[in-house]
Design a protein around this motif. Structure first.
Motif, PDB file in Angstrom:
ATOM      1  N   GLN A 281      38.242  40.063  49.093  1.00  0.00           N
ATOM      2  CA  GLN A 281      38.496  39.148  47.978  1.00  0.00           C
ATOM      3  C   GLN A 281      37.280  39.167  47.053  1.00  0.00           C
ATOM      4  O   GLN A 281      36.160  38.904  47.493  1.00  0.00           O
ATOM      5  CB  GLN A 281      38.745  37.731  48.491  1.00  0.00           C
ATOM      6  CG  GLN A 281      39.164  36.756  47.401  1.00  0.00           C
ATOM      7  CD  GLN A 281      39.747  35.480  47.971  1.00  0.00           C
ATOM      8  OE1 GLN A 281      40.888  35.134  47.739  1.00  0.00           O
ATOM      9  NE2 GLN A 281      38.951  34.764  48.743  1.00  0.00           N
ATOM     10  N   LEU A 282      37.521  39.484  45.774  1.00  0.00           N
ATOM     11  CA  LEU A 282      36.439  39.609  44.802  1.00  0.00           C
ATOM     12  C   LEU A 282      36.550  38.512  43.747  1.00  0.00           C
ATOM     13  O   LEU A 282      37.633  38.253  43.215  1.00  0.00           O
ATOM     14  CB  LEU A 282      36.494  40.980  44.118  1.00  0.00           C
ATOM     15  CG  LEU A 282      36.423  42.203  45.048  1.00  0.00           C
ATOM     16  CD1 LEU A 282      36.535  43.477  44.233  1.00  0.00           C
ATOM     17  CD2 LEU A 282      35.141  42.193  45.856  1.00  0.00           C
ATOM     18  N   PHE A 283      35.430  37.885  43.449  1.00  0.00           N
ATOM     19  CA  PHE A 283      35.364  36.840  42.432  1.00  0.00           C
ATOM     20  C   PHE A 283      34.524  37.376  41.272  1.00  0.00           C
ATOM     21  O   PHE A 283      33.335  37.678  41.453  1.00  0.00           O
ATOM     22  CB  PHE A 283      34.732  35.576  43.004  1.00  0.00           C
ATOM     23  CG  PHE A 283      35.477  35.010  44.182  1.00  0.00           C
ATOM     24  CD1 PHE A 283      36.399  33.995  44.014  1.00  0.00           C
ATOM     25  CD2 PHE A 283      35.266  35.506  45.462  1.00  0.00           C
ATOM     26  CE1 PHE A 283      37.090  33.472  45.094  1.00  0.00           C
ATOM     27  CE2 PHE A 283      35.948  34.995  46.551  1.00  0.00           C
ATOM     28  CZ  PHE A 283      36.872  33.975  46.363  1.00  0.00           C
ATOM     29  N   ILE A 284      35.136  37.485  40.105  1.00  0.00           N
ATOM     30  CA  ILE A 284      34.482  38.118  38.953  1.00  0.00           C
ATOM     31  C   ILE A 284      34.136  37.057  37.911  1.00  0.00           C
ATOM     32  O   ILE A 284      34.834  36.051  37.760  1.00  0.00           O
ATOM     33  CB  ILE A 284      35.380  39.227  38.377  1.00  0.00           C
ATOM     34  CG1 ILE A 284      35.578  40.307  39.451  1.00  0.00           C
ATOM     35  CG2 ILE A 284      34.789  39.835  37.118  1.00  0.00           C
ATOM     36  CD1 ILE A 284      36.441  41.463  39.037  1.00  0.00           C
ATOM     37  N   SER A 285      33.049  37.286  37.178  1.00  0.00           N
ATOM     38  CA  SER A 285      32.464  36.260  36.304  1.00  0.00           C
ATOM     39  C   SER A 285      33.296  35.941  35.070  1.00  0.00           C
ATOM     40  O   SER A 285      33.315  34.800  34.611  1.00  0.00           O
ATOM     41  CB  SER A 285      31.062  36.687  35.868  1.00  0.00           C
ATOM     42  OG  SER A 285      31.122  37.923  35.168  1.00  0.00           O
TER      43      SER A 285
ATOM     44  N   SER B 281      42.211  41.335  46.989  1.00  0.00           N
ATOM     45  CA  SER B 281      42.531  40.219  46.095  1.00  0.00           C
ATOM     46  C   SER B 281      41.417  40.122  45.067  1.00  0.00           C
ATOM     47  O   SER B 281      40.237  40.112  45.423  1.00  0.00           O
ATOM     48  CB  SER B 281      42.638  38.917  46.898  1.00  0.00           C
ATOM     49  OG  SER B 281      42.792  37.820  46.034  1.00  0.00           O
ATOM     50  N   ASN B 282      41.792  40.048  43.801  1.00  0.00           N
ATOM     51  CA  ASN B 282      40.813  40.112  42.718  1.00  0.00           C
ATOM     52  C   ASN B 282      41.146  39.044  41.685  1.00  0.00           C
ATOM     53  O   ASN B 282      42.296  38.928  41.257  1.00  0.00           O
ATOM     54  CB  ASN B 282      40.864  41.516  42.092  1.00  0.00           C
ATOM     55  CG  ASN B 282      39.930  41.673  40.920  1.00  0.00           C
ATOM     56  OD1 ASN B 282      39.033  40.861  40.707  1.00  0.00           O
ATOM     57  ND2 ASN B 282      40.151  42.721  40.147  1.00  0.00           N
ATOM     58  N   THR B 283      40.169  38.242  41.281  1.00  0.00           N
ATOM     59  CA  THR B 283      40.447  37.138  40.356  1.00  0.00           C
ATOM     60  C   THR B 283      40.697  37.605  38.929  1.00  0.00           C
ATOM     61  O   THR B 283      41.159  36.823  38.102  1.00  0.00           O
ATOM     62  CB  THR B 283      39.282  36.129  40.344  1.00  0.00           C
ATOM     63  OG1 THR B 283      38.068  36.800  39.971  1.00  0.00           O
ATOM     64  CG2 THR B 283      39.116  35.475  41.700  1.00  0.00           C
TER      65      THR B 283
ATOM     66  N   ASN C 252      42.425  44.789  37.393  1.00  0.00           N
ATOM     67  CA  ASN C 252      41.749  45.944  37.973  1.00  0.00           C
ATOM     68  C   ASN C 252      40.856  46.632  36.945  1.00  0.00           C
ATOM     69  O   ASN C 252      39.803  47.178  37.279  1.00  0.00           O
ATOM     70  CB  ASN C 252      42.776  46.937  38.522  1.00  0.00           C
ATOM     71  CG  ASN C 252      42.145  47.917  39.499  1.00  0.00           C
ATOM     72  OD1 ASN C 252      41.489  47.505  40.453  1.00  0.00           O
ATOM     73  ND2 ASN C 252      42.326  49.208  39.257  1.00  0.00           N
ATOM     74  N   GLY C 253      41.272  46.586  35.677  1.00  0.00           N
ATOM     75  CA  GLY C 253      40.429  47.136  34.618  1.00  0.00           C
ATOM     76  C   GLY C 253      39.114  46.385  34.516  1.00  0.00           C
ATOM     77  O   GLY C 253      38.056  46.976  34.274  1.00  0.00           O
ATOM     78  N   CYS C 254      39.186  45.080  34.708  1.00  0.00           N
ATOM     79  CA  CYS C 254      37.976  44.257  34.682  1.00  0.00           C
ATOM     80  C   CYS C 254      37.091  44.576  35.890  1.00  0.00           C
ATOM     81  O   CYS C 254      35.858  44.610  35.778  1.00  0.00           O
ATOM     82  CB  CYS C 254      38.352  42.779  34.668  1.00  0.00           C
ATOM     83  SG  CYS C 254      36.961  41.669  34.430  1.00  0.00           S
ATOM     84  N   LEU C 255      37.719  44.812  37.032  1.00  0.00           N
ATOM     85  CA  LEU C 255      36.961  45.216  38.225  1.00  0.00           C
ATOM     86  C   LEU C 255      36.216  46.521  37.959  1.00  0.00           C
ATOM     87  O   LEU C 255      35.043  46.670  38.330  1.00  0.00           O
ATOM     88  CB  LEU C 255      37.910  45.373  39.413  1.00  0.00           C
ATOM     89  CG  LEU C 255      37.319  46.016  40.674  1.00  0.00           C
ATOM     90  CD1 LEU C 255      36.139  45.208  41.198  1.00  0.00           C
ATOM     91  CD2 LEU C 255      38.390  46.162  41.747  1.00  0.00           C
TER      92      LEU C 255
END
Length: 649
Positions: free
Chosen positions: A400-404, A528-530, A533-536
């Motif tokens: 699970q990734l939390f992006i700014s 799981s990504n907040t 995928n482009g933002c990741l």
């Protein structure tokens, strides 16, 4: 007359009855209805911290309301103070609901977790306004809570849309109800502020809509009642003082206009006589004409005088125009001095009027501004709301990734996304669990830990026709910086600068290396990504690890369609040499057991349930940590897998 304890009792009952319809960032109440915001701190003997609202999309409205509080939570005391008192009008004029809520939360040591919202009733769009009023009246939300007076809202509508005589009379009846409420609850909630700041005290606009209204008995009764109310709470002194200053300014403005007319008349006469002389001498230069007049009344007189005399030399004219028109010039200068003097006197009166208006207005703003100083992020965070969702399996890795932020740059300032938190749980081939949570060291998290100053981006911009409130930007060393944890991202995952400040930060490369050592080619991944995928991918580029073997694997996982995801390898069943026995199992029991297992797994075995029927029916949930039990709909429990009692701790 309802007492505050009566209303608190009703509120507590509504909270209990509708606990299964609590709205969070994970629910999907995209429906029209009536909702109630409440601060889970019903201890005040003067305020019931509630707000009743209506919306065509309740879920979206929850996002709007909470995002405003998340934005206010970021400002320093001094910065927020500027938005109220630096200019004559507060930056939040017309948006004071969130300011009232924020004041209450700060003064009562609340946290963001205390901000709650429940759906009271799903309502057809055409019935929203009527049903909203029913709840507002039932809970006295305009007097005990954060709602505005009904008469103010009705006045806005009449000013905007107009109305027939019957509608104007309905408005006056609303005013009567509010007058009664102000008398009864003046010392409760924000009643005094609502009355002094925004209660309609002048009904001239009604007479402009229909002058026949002044002859009605109702109009006379309401006008008299408002006058009595104003005297009762001693607003008449202020209003009298303001009215006298307005009258003085009006008289002085009238004198100024008279002097201005006389000046322009004298100036016009001079211009006409000058034009006649030019015609007589066959002078056709408009510039020369303007230079002569400007040399009399403009600040740069000498410059224009030289230009005019230069023109006369070019025409070989010895005529002294200034002597020729000396009398009219003297009249113009006399009238100009009179105009300037009266303008100065008028402007001084207007300045005094404005200062007095601002003085009274700022005194009222103090009623909705926090009475105690505080630090940024005094309401904390909501990071605990988002546990890693894990199902049992073997050789499976849940990430699970939390992006700014979403990385969408608008305008001149860059907005770079970074991975803020990296959670994973790896279940090896023997079913052993390796679970970690890391806060990642990067530009955003280091800035968050050291402290970013947040500001309203439109407050300091010039010539903004319709400034956007609660739209923030960051400042680091006096430079605009947009690569921070955005309010929208915080709404999604609950992490903000407060979360980061006391955490040990780990480089992303170390986490990727660690996972690379754990997994193998047969491992099944769940990501799981907040953000997108482009933002990741942007985040990995910003970190400089887009070519790391495990980073490439993450991107492949993100690009994989959900339908193509393999399920984790289940532990193989042991073969049994026994007779086949056919057992008929009730399908409801199967569903109940499956649901219970899912609740246990996703709550990390802290929540158990009994009495499951279906996802739309209430189940009894039990907290394994504190023993608390509560009833809640099955699907709503899955959206908020946490104990309500433990959340308060």
């Amino acid at each position: 007359m309802k007492s505050i304890s009566d209303v608190k009792g009703i509120v507590n009952q509504l909270i209990e009855e509708h606990s299964d319809r609590e709205i969070t960032s994970e629910t999907k109440y995209n429906t029209s209805g009536i909702y109630m915001i409440y601060i889970d701190h019903l201890t005040s003997d003067k305020i019931v911290p509630i707000y009743i609202g209506q919306s065509k999309d309740v879920q979206k409205r929850y996002k709007d309301h909470l995002s405003e509080i998340l934005a206010l939570n970021r400002f320093s005391y001094n910065e927020y103070y500027n938005y109220f008192f630096y200019k004559s009008n507060s930056f939040y004029e017309g948006h004071f609901k969130s300011s009232k809520i924020f004041k209450f939360m700060i003064e009562n040591n609340c946290t963001l977790s205390d901000f709650r919202m429940i759906l009271l009733e799903e309502v057809e769009v055409g019935e929203l306004e009527k049903k909203e009023q029913e709840y507002i009246k039932r809970l006295n939300a305009s007097f005990f809570g954060f709602n505005q007076l009904n008469s103010l809202l009705a006045a806005f509508k009449l000013r905007r849309e107009g109305g027939q005589l019957s509608e104007l009379e309905d408005f006056l009846r609303l005013v009567q109800v509010d007058i009664k409420g102000i008398y009864s609850y003046y010392d409760y909630g924000f009643t005094r502020f609502n009355f002094e700041h925004s209660f309609p005290k002048n009904f001239t606009f009604l007479l402009e809509l229909n002058d026949k209204l002044s002859d009605t008995k109702l109009f006379k009764e309401v006008k008299s009642a408002v006058d009595q109310l104003i005297r009762r709470y001693q607003l008449h002194h202020e209003m009298t003082e303001i009215r006298k200053l307005e009258e003085k300014w009006s008289i002085l403005h009238k004198y100024y206009l008279e002097a201005n007319d006389e000046y322009h008349q004298a100036f016009t006469i001079l211009g006409e006589r000058l034009r006649a002389k030019f015609k007589e001498l066959r002078f056709y230069s408009d510039n020369a004409f303007k230079n002569f007049l400007s040399s009399i009344v403009k600040e740069e007189k000498e410059k224009h005088r030289k230009e005019f005399l230069k023109y006369l030399v070019s025409k070989q004219c010895d005529l002294n125009f200034y002597k020729l028109f000396s009398h009219q010039i003297a009249v113009v200068n006399e009238k100009l001095d009179e105009k300037n003097n009266r303008e100065k006197t008028r402007d001084e009166a207007y300045k005094l009027l404005q200062e007095k208006r601002v003085e009274y207005k700022h005194e009222r703003y103090k009623m909705i501004f926090p009475s105690t100083k505080y630090s940024p992020f005094s309401l904390g965070d909501r990071a605990w709301h988002f546990p890693l969702k894990i199902e049992e399996g073997m050789n499976a890795c849940y990430i699970q990734l939390f992006i700014s932020n979403n990385g969408r740059t608008r305008g001149e300032y860059r907005k770079d996304p970074f991975i803020v938190r990296f959670d994973y749980c790896y279940l090896d081939g023997q079913g052993r669990r390796f679970e970690k949570q890391y806060y990642i060291e990067n530009e955003t998290t280091k800035n968050s830990a050291s402290g970013i100053e947040y500001i309203e981006k439109d407050f300091y911009r010039s010539f903004v026709f319709n400034p956007e409130r609660f739209s923030i930007t960051g400042v680091i060393e006096n430079e605009i910086e947009n690569s921070f944890i955005s309010v929208l991202a915080e709404f999604r995952h609950g992490i903000n600068d407060y979360t980061i400040k006391d955490k040990d930060l780990v480089r992303l490369e170390e986490v990727l290396d660690e996972l690379q050592q754990l997994v193998d080619d047969e491992t099944v991944f769940y990501l799981s990504n907040t953000e997108s995928n482009g933002c990741l991918e942007k985040s990995l580029v910003n970190e400089g690890f887009q070519n790391h073997p495990f980073a490439e694997k993450l991107l492949k996982i993100g690009n994989r369609r959900k339908s193509s995801k393999s399920k984790p390898n289940k532990e193989p069943k042991k073969s049994k040499k026994a007779e086949k026995v056919t057992v008929k199992v009730n399908p409801k029991i199967k569903r109940a057991e499956a649901f219970r297992e899912k609740v246990l797994a996703r709550s990390n075995y802290t929540i158990d349930i009994i009495n499951y029927v279906s996802s739309k029916e209430k189940v009894t949930a039990e907290c394994k940590d504190c023993g608390h039990t509560w009833k809640i709909r099955g699907d709503h429990l899955m959206a908020r897998l946490s104990c309500p009692e433990c959340r308060k701790k």
